[in-house]
Design a protein around this motif. Structure first.
Motif, PDB file in Angstrom:
ATOM      1  N   ILE A  67       0.843  -1.190   0.000  1.00 16.55           N
ATOM      2  CA  ILE A  67       0.000   0.000   0.000  1.00 16.55           C
ATOM      3  C   ILE A  67       0.883   1.247   0.000  1.00 16.55           C
ATOM      4  O   ILE A  67       2.019   1.227   0.495  1.00 16.55           O
ATOM      5  CB  ILE A  67      -0.967   0.049   1.213  1.00 16.55           C
ATOM      6  CG1 ILE A  67      -0.192  -0.046   2.535  1.00 16.55           C
ATOM      7  CG2 ILE A  67      -2.011  -1.038   1.120  1.00 16.55           C
ATOM      8  CD1 ILE A  67      -1.078   0.125   3.774  1.00 16.55           C
ATOM      9  N   LEU A 101       0.355   5.648   0.500  1.00 16.39           N
ATOM     10  CA  LEU A 101      -0.547   6.742   0.857  1.00 16.39           C
ATOM     11  C   LEU A 101      -0.147   7.997   0.097  1.00 16.39           C
ATOM     12  O   LEU A 101       1.032   8.375   0.072  1.00 16.39           O
ATOM     13  CB  LEU A 101      -0.460   6.978   2.370  1.00 16.39           C
ATOM     14  CG  LEU A 101      -1.277   8.113   2.973  1.00 16.39           C
ATOM     15  CD1 LEU A 101      -2.767   7.888   2.771  1.00 16.39           C
ATOM     16  CD2 LEU A 101      -0.961   8.241   4.468  1.00 16.39           C
ATOM     17  N   VAL A 139      -5.205   5.934  -1.520  1.00 10.38           N
ATOM     18  CA  VAL A 139      -4.337   4.820  -1.137  1.00 10.38           C
ATOM     19  C   VAL A 139      -4.201   3.904  -2.347  1.00 10.38           C
ATOM     20  O   VAL A 139      -5.204   3.422  -2.890  1.00 10.38           O
ATOM     21  CB  VAL A 139      -4.899   4.024   0.058  1.00 10.38           C
ATOM     22  CG1 VAL A 139      -3.967   2.853   0.392  1.00 10.38           C
ATOM     23  CG2 VAL A 139      -5.061   4.919   1.275  1.00 10.38           C
ATOM     24  N   VAL A 163      -8.049   3.261   6.477  1.00 10.86           N
ATOM     25  CA  VAL A 163      -7.347   4.533   6.700  1.00 10.86           C
ATOM     26  C   VAL A 163      -7.998   5.207   7.895  1.00 10.86           C
ATOM     27  O   VAL A 163      -9.224   5.190   8.038  1.00 10.86           O
ATOM     28  CB  VAL A 163      -7.433   5.477   5.475  1.00 10.86           C
ATOM     29  CG1 VAL A 163      -6.678   6.778   5.745  1.00 10.86           C
ATOM     30  CG2 VAL A 163      -6.878   4.802   4.238  1.00 10.86           C
ATOM     31  N   ALA A 205      -2.634   4.655   6.819  1.00 10.18           N
ATOM     32  CA  ALA A 205      -3.231   3.535   6.102  1.00 10.18           C
ATOM     33  C   ALA A 205      -2.629   2.244   6.644  1.00 10.18           C
ATOM     34  O   ALA A 205      -1.429   2.192   6.941  1.00 10.18           O
ATOM     35  CB  ALA A 205      -2.970   3.662   4.603  1.00 10.18           C
TER      36      ALA A 205
END
Length: 364
Positions: free
Chosen positions: A14, A16, A37, A51, A143
């Motif tokens: 992931i 952000l 994200v 998040v 996140a």
């Protein structure tokens, strides 16, 4: 936007993205915190992506958390699920549309609306020998990958998270006429008073600007006025479990004047409160900063009505003290001060709108 702020998790699953890190409190509303994200589903192992936005008061370094104690108290928090999407296909903000052009199809938008009763980003200035993160109010967008949004039994590893600090800030509104105060004080063994009037030319001053204080004196006594002191105090109210107020003098100037008995006087005095002149003062409130950016004295907290705000609330006042020495046989034994105070609003001007195109993301 002039740049994109990006933070990637340790496992790379992931990332952000935020188009800005400063969000303005307009007193009656706060700008929406919106971002993206980027999610790589292959690294989730069936888990979800969430998040949260949190406002917290930090009163100790994370490094001190060695016996399970928390040195951070959440004032407000909100969580949303971004993958798989829980809200269908929500309307995207212009900021999110721009970010999605950079991120692509793996981008999952999120947004938060902060309530109006949250404090702004403020730090308490550390002393010269203090190490670690400063105490104060901060805001964090984080996140993370988990099976559930909030399960106290689920351990979320650091490699499954990424976060960016943001700031909630206020800018000076339209300026108005400055405050004025008057006081007549009569002294022992004197049948007439000293009349003191003080005023500021405007209501709001920007950080670093000189403050002109207009002083008018009508000395009807037999005393001689020898000195006028003009100072600015910062009043910091820390509202958590209880309410504690700390007062620190951030600038002070003494002016030698000779105002004879039964005479009048009028003059403007100038003082300039600056953080650079208060570097040694531990616990002074300063505007929250991101990483190692320069900052300034904390801005005055603007609030609407009687709404309760937790965290750190900052106000200022200008104090004018006129020292009169006694005449006659008792001389200096009858010396006295006449003191008045004026409210001061100290803030940053609203910057010009930034409309540049997006450039390549940078780590922040």
């Amino acid at each position: 936007m002039s740049k994109v702020f990006k933070k990637t998790s340790g496992n790379g699953s992931i990332a952000l993205y935020l188009g800005r890190r400063d969000f303005v409190d307009h007193v009656d509303s706060v700008e929406v915190v919106d971002g993206i994200v980027k999610v790589d589903p292959s690294g989730l192992n069936g888990r979800k992506v969430f998040v949260y936005l949190a406002c917290a008061f930090r009163y100790g370094s994370d490094d001190l958390d060695v016996i399970g104690l928390s040195f951070r108290r959440d004032i407000w928090m909100k969580k949303v699920q971004v993958y798989p999407p829980a809200d269908g296909n929500p309307t995207k903000t212009p900021m999110q549309e721009s970010l999605l052009k950079k991120v692509g199809e793996q981008g999952c938008p999120f947004s938060f609306q902060m309530p109006t009763n949250l404090p702004c980003s403020v730090s308490l200035h550390p002393g010269p020998k203090d190490d670690g993160k400063a105490c104060g109010v901060d805001f964090e967008v984080k996140a993370y990958i988990a099976n559930e949004a909030s399960n106290p039994d689920e351990v979320i590893e650091k490699k499954d998270t990424c976060r960016l600090m943001i700031r909630k800030i206020q800018f000076a509104p339209t300026n108005k006429a400055g405050p004025k105060v008057e006081l007549s004080k009569q002294f022992m063994m004197s049948d007439k008073p000293i009349h003191l009037e003080a005023s500021l030319e405007k209501e709001i001053y920007y950080h670093g600007d000189p403050i002109n204080v207009s002083v008018k004196i009508n000395n009807e006594t037999s005393k001689t006025i020898k000195k006028i002191k003009v100072s600015v105090d910062q009043l910091t109210n820390v509202v958590l479990y209880s309410s504690d107020t700390y007062t620190k003098e951030v600038c002070s100037e003494e002016f030698v004047e000779n105002i004879a008995a039964n005479s009048t006087f009028e003059k403007s005095f100038q003082v300039t409160p600056m953080l650079s002149n208060n570097k040694e003062k531990r616990g002074l409130a300063v505007d929250g900063k991101l990483k190692d950016e320069d900052t300034n004295l904390a801005s005055t907290t603007l609030s609407q009505g009687d709404k309760e705000i937790q965290g750190i609330i900052v106000h200022y006042k200008v104090k004018i003290a006129v020292t009169a020495s006694g005449g006659g046989l008792l001389g200096g034994l009858t010396g006295s001060d006449v003191v008045v105070e004026l409210p001061l609003t100290l803030m940053s001007p609203k910057p010009a709108e930034v409309t540049d195109v997006i450039v390549d993301p940078v780590e922040a």
